[in-house]
Design a protein around this motif. Structure first.
Motif, short mmCIF file in Angstrom:
data_model
loop_
_atom_site.label_atom_id
_atom_site.label_comp_id
_atom_site.label_asym_id
_atom_site.label_seq_id
_atom_site.Cartn_x
_atom_site.Cartn_y
_atom_site.Cartn_z
N VAL A 175 0.78 -1.35 -0.14
CA VAL A 175 0.40 0.03 -0.41
C VAL A 175 1.11 1.32 -0.10
N LEU A 176 0.87 2.15 -1.12
CA LEU A 176 1.63 3.36 -0.96
C LEU A 176 0.33 4.46 -0.85
N ALA A 177 0.67 5.21 0.38
CA ALA A 177 -0.28 6.20 0.61
C ALA A 177 0.08 7.59 0.30
N THR A 178 -0.40 8.78 -0.55
CA THR A 178 -0.07 10.05 -0.95
C THR A 178 -1.14 11.01 -0.55
N ASP A 179 -0.12 12.33 -0.50
CA ASP A 179 -0.98 13.10 -0.23
C ASP A 179 -0.92 14.42 -0.18
N HIS A 180 -0.72 15.60 -0.06
CA HIS A 180 0.35 16.95 -0.29
C HIS A 180 -0.23 17.87 0.55
N PHE A 181 -1.54 18.39 -0.07
CA PHE A 181 -2.56 19.66 0.10
C PHE A 181 -2.87 19.54 1.96
N CYS A 182 -3.10 18.17 2.25
CA CYS A 182 -3.38 18.09 3.54
C CYS A 182 -1.69 17.97 4.24
N TRP A 183 -0.99 16.77 4.05
CA TRP A 183 0.10 16.63 4.25
C TRP A 183 1.10 18.24 4.55
N SER A 184 1.21 19.35 3.64
CA SER A 184 1.81 20.03 3.76
C SER A 184 1.63 21.77 4.42
N GLY A 185 0.22 21.46 4.89
CA GLY A 185 -0.08 22.29 6.52
C GLY A 185 -1.06 22.62 5.75
N LEU B 24 2.92 13.63 -2.11
CA LEU B 24 2.46 13.47 -3.49
C LEU B 24 1.33 14.38 -3.61
N ASP B 25 1.95 15.82 -4.78
CA ASP B 25 0.38 15.90 -5.23
C ASP B 25 -0.40 15.16 -6.79
N VAL B 26 -1.85 14.93 -6.51
CA VAL B 26 -2.38 14.73 -7.03
C VAL B 26 -1.86 14.29 -8.86
N ALA B 27 -2.05 15.88 -9.58
CA ALA B 27 -1.59 15.38 -10.71
C ALA B 27 0.61 15.39 -10.96
N ASP B 28 0.87 15.25 -10.04
CA ASP B 28 2.20 14.58 -9.84
C ASP B 28 2.54 12.78 -9.85
N HIS B 29 1.40 11.91 -9.83
CA HIS B 29 1.59 10.69 -9.96
C HIS B 29 1.78 9.99 -10.95
N ARG B 30 3.06 9.63 -11.05
CA ARG B 30 3.08 9.46 -12.96
C ARG B 30 3.76 7.95 -12.82
N VAL B 31 3.01 6.75 -14.30
CA VAL B 31 3.52 5.69 -14.17
C VAL B 31 5.06 4.82 -14.17
N TYR C 197 -10.64 16.42 -14.40
CA TYR C 197 -11.17 15.83 -15.23
C TYR C 197 -9.42 16.04 -15.39
N ARG C 198 -9.18 15.86 -15.37
CA ARG C 198 -6.94 15.68 -16.10
C ARG C 198 -6.69 15.14 -14.37
N THR C 199 -7.40 15.61 -13.51
CA THR C 199 -6.65 15.04 -11.99
C THR C 199 -7.36 12.81 -12.07
N LEU C 200 -8.84 13.47 -12.27
CA LEU C 200 -9.37 11.74 -12.41
C LEU C 200 -8.53 11.10 -14.04
N GLU C 201 -7.92 11.77 -14.79
CA GLU C 201 -7.39 11.15 -15.89
C GLU C 201 -5.39 10.14 -15.30
N ALA C 202 -5.64 11.48 -14.72
CA ALA C 202 -3.78 10.67 -14.25
C ALA C 202 -4.34 9.66 -12.80
N ALA C 203 -5.09 9.57 -11.76
CA ALA C 203 -5.87 8.50 -11.02
C ALA C 203 -5.63 7.40 -12.02
N ALA C 204 -6.69 7.26 -12.68
CA ALA C 204 -6.58 6.20 -14.06
C ALA C 204 -6.03 5.80 -14.64
N ALA C 205 -5.03 6.42 -15.04
CA ALA C 205 -3.30 5.69 -15.03
C ALA C 205 -2.70 4.88 -14.44
N MET C 206 -2.68 5.43 -13.11
CA MET C 206 -1.95 4.60 -11.70
C MET C 206 -2.59 3.34 -11.80
#
Length: 236
Positions: A73-83, A108-115, A137-146
């Motif tokens: 399991v990999l947990a990622t976040d940026h907005f919440c974790w960065s304060g 890691l920000d949502v848009a920065d997830h890369r396969v 749209y772009r957020t969902l596209e980035a998540a879907a690619a992962m």
């Protein structure tokens, strides 16, 4: 008394927990609601699967994935974790230590997830994220690619009366007095976006939100619950 070996306690929790030693953390979201939601998000065991939890915050669903058999399991976040919000990563770190968890974490920000950087995961979670971003749209596209197989989205929905894919832009502070709430799709929009991203099988929970055009009379425009939340599953 809190052990000095544990990371510091956060000032605020969003998720709620009961840890193995019986200590409780009572957050904004009640434990009973979280457990009911987890059963809808994880309808089956996760044995052997790689799971990515995007926007993990305190990590409740990351730890649930681990406890339900996930191999990694990999947990990622940026907005919440960065304060930037009212929380930070202390809740996740504290829960991680109390569970003796092997869940990995990455700021890691949502848009920065890369396969090419992380590889693909069998199951990708995008829970409580989509309505907080300006470009869903772009957020969902980035998540879907992962995801190589299964994507789970939990989000606010709107426009259930519309017989076409549609998305609602909130005015500032309209939804929960929260300026970070921007968009709410209807189920048809989630289906169409995921279809474009290579998914072919879908399930929405609760099923009453599955707004096929001929059902729109069941969900009139001025329904007081028109901003219902949904859990949306998509499979390749």
């Amino acid at each position: 008394m809190q052990s000095t070996l544990l990371p510091p306690l956060p000032e605020h929790w969003f998720h709620s927990f009961v840890f193995p030693d019986g200590v409780r953390a009572d957050g904004v979201k009640p434990l009973t609601s979280l457990l009911e939601e987890a059963d809808l998000i994880f309808p089956n065991r996760l044995d052997g699967r790689r799971v990515l939890d995007i926007g993990a915050w305190d990590g409740f669903f990351s730890f649930q994935a681990e406890q339900r058999g996930a191999a990694e399991v990999l947990a990622t976040d940026h907005f919440c974790w960065s304060g930037q919000g009212w929380g930070d990563k202390r809740g996740f770190d504290h829960a991680h230590a109390r569970f003796g968890s092997k869940v990995r974490s990455l700021d890691l920000d949502v848009a920065d997830h890369r396969v090419e950087d992380l590889g693909q995961f069998d199951t990708v979670l995008l829970l409580g994220v989509l309505y907080h971003v300006t470009d869903p749209y772009r957020t969902l596209e980035a998540a879907a690619a992962m995801s190589s197989d299964h994507l789970v989205i939990e989000t606010v929905t709107a426009l259930r009366h519309e017989p076409v894919p549609a998305m609602r832009l909130f005015t500032e502070l309209e939804l929960d007095q929260d300026a970070t709430n921007f968009w709410a799709p209807n189920i048809l929009a989630l289906r169409e976006m995921c279809r474009r991203f290579g998914y072919s099988r879908f399930q929405v929970l609760p099923e009453g939100l599955d707004n096929q055009g001929w059902r729109r009379w069941v969900m009139p425009f001025r329904d007081k619950n028109r901003y219902r939340r949904a859990i949306f599953h998509a499979w390749r």
